[in-house]
Design an enzyme around this catalytic site. Structure first.
Site, short mmCIF file in Angstrom:
data_model
loop_
_atom_site.label_atom_id
_atom_site.label_comp_id
_atom_site.label_asym_id
_atom_site.label_seq_id
_atom_site.Cartn_x
_atom_site.Cartn_y
_atom_site.Cartn_z
N LYS A 11 -60.81 51.09 19.39
CA LYS A 11 -60.84 51.66 18.03
C LYS A 11 -62.06 51.17 17.24
CE LYS A 11 -55.81 52.28 17.82
NZ LYS A 11 -54.58 52.12 16.98
N GLU A 128 -53.08 63.30 25.91
CA GLU A 128 -54.17 62.60 25.23
C GLU A 128 -55.44 62.60 26.08
OE1 GLU A 128 -51.08 59.70 22.80
OE2 GLU A 128 -52.36 58.81 24.34
P1 DAT Z 1 -48.93 51.85 18.83
O1 DAT Z 1 -50.40 52.07 18.57
O2 DAT Z 1 -48.63 50.43 19.18
O3 DAT Z 1 -48.36 52.84 19.81
P2 DAT Z 1 -47.63 53.42 16.74
O4 DAT Z 1 -47.70 54.56 17.70
O5 DAT Z 1 -46.31 53.09 16.14
O6 DAT Z 1 -48.19 52.07 17.43
O7 DAT Z 1 -48.64 53.66 15.54
C1 DAT Z 1 -49.90 54.26 15.78
C2 DAT Z 1 -50.94 53.54 14.97
O8 DAT Z 1 -50.66 53.65 13.60
C3 DAT Z 1 -51.00 52.02 15.23
O9 DAT Z 1 -51.74 51.69 16.39
C4 DAT Z 1 -51.65 51.54 13.97
C5 DAT Z 1 -51.05 52.46 12.92
N1 DAT Z 1 -49.87 51.82 12.31
C6 DAT Z 1 -48.65 51.66 12.87
N2 DAT Z 1 -47.80 51.01 12.05
C7 DAT Z 1 -48.53 50.74 10.92
C8 DAT Z 1 -48.24 50.08 9.70
N3 DAT Z 1 -47.03 49.57 9.46
N4 DAT Z 1 -49.22 50.00 8.77
C9 DAT Z 1 -50.45 50.52 9.01
N5 DAT Z 1 -50.79 51.16 10.15
C10 DAT Z 1 -49.85 51.26 11.09
#
Ligand code: DAT
Ligand code: MG
Length: 139
Positions: A11, A128
């Site tokens: 990222k 993806e």
């Molecule tokens: P992951 O990337 O571990 O699969 P996810 O799919 O739940 O997690 O969320 C996608 C992305 O969104 C994550 O990599 C970062 C962002 N994100 C997740 N939870 C967040 C939060 N509580 N606050 C800010 N950004 C968040």
């Protein structure tokens, strides 16, 4: 049967912080083969499309802004049990909760700027990968 491919992005935070080489080294050391890879930058539209599943979450706009804020490295990786093993290698979403030695524990800034993406299922890995790479770009 578990599939053998997953999709990742290094990222914008990790690219900006100079961690591309260290992260690729961890990926290689963990036994993943690089099937496809490129440095690119997501437009806000593309980032929004990629993360459309999170559209209703409170952090969606922040996530789209961040993911389109600078270059990323997108890659398709191959290994037995790829999706699950890669999620183990990167650690929990929040680096403060990620296991020691995981990529997010080592290189992420915070829960929003968390260094790497990893697909969460074989189905999403395929979707993806196709979002970022043509069949002729995967080896
Ligand atoms: P992951 O990337 O571990 O699969 P996810 O799919 O739940 O997690 O969320 C996608 C992305 O969104 C994550 O990599 C970062 C962002 N994100 C997740 N939870 C967040 C939060 N509580 N606050 C800010 N950004 C968040
Ligand atoms: Mg996810």
């Amino acid at each position: 049967m578990a599939g053998n491919r997953t999709f990742t992005m290094i990222k914008p935070d990790a690219v900006q912080d100079g961690h591309i080489g260290a992260i690729l080294d961890k990926i290689n050391a963990a036994g993943f083969r690089i099937v496809a890879m490129k440095m690119t930058k997501l437009s806000p539209e593309k980032a929004g499309e990629f993360y459309a599943v999170h559209r209703e979450r409170p952090f969606y706009q922040e996530l789209v802004d961040f993911m389109s804020s600078g270059p990323i490295v997108a890659a398709v990786l191959e290994k037995s049990n790829a999706v699950e093993d890669f999620r183990t290698l990167i650690g929990a979403t929040d680096p403060a909760k990620a296991a020691p030695g995981t990529i997010r524990a080592l290189y992420a800034r915070n829960v929003g700027e968390n260094a790497v993406h990893g697909s969460d299922s074989d189905e999403n890995a395929a979707i993806e990968s196709a979002f970022h790479f043509a069949v002729t770009e995967m080896f």
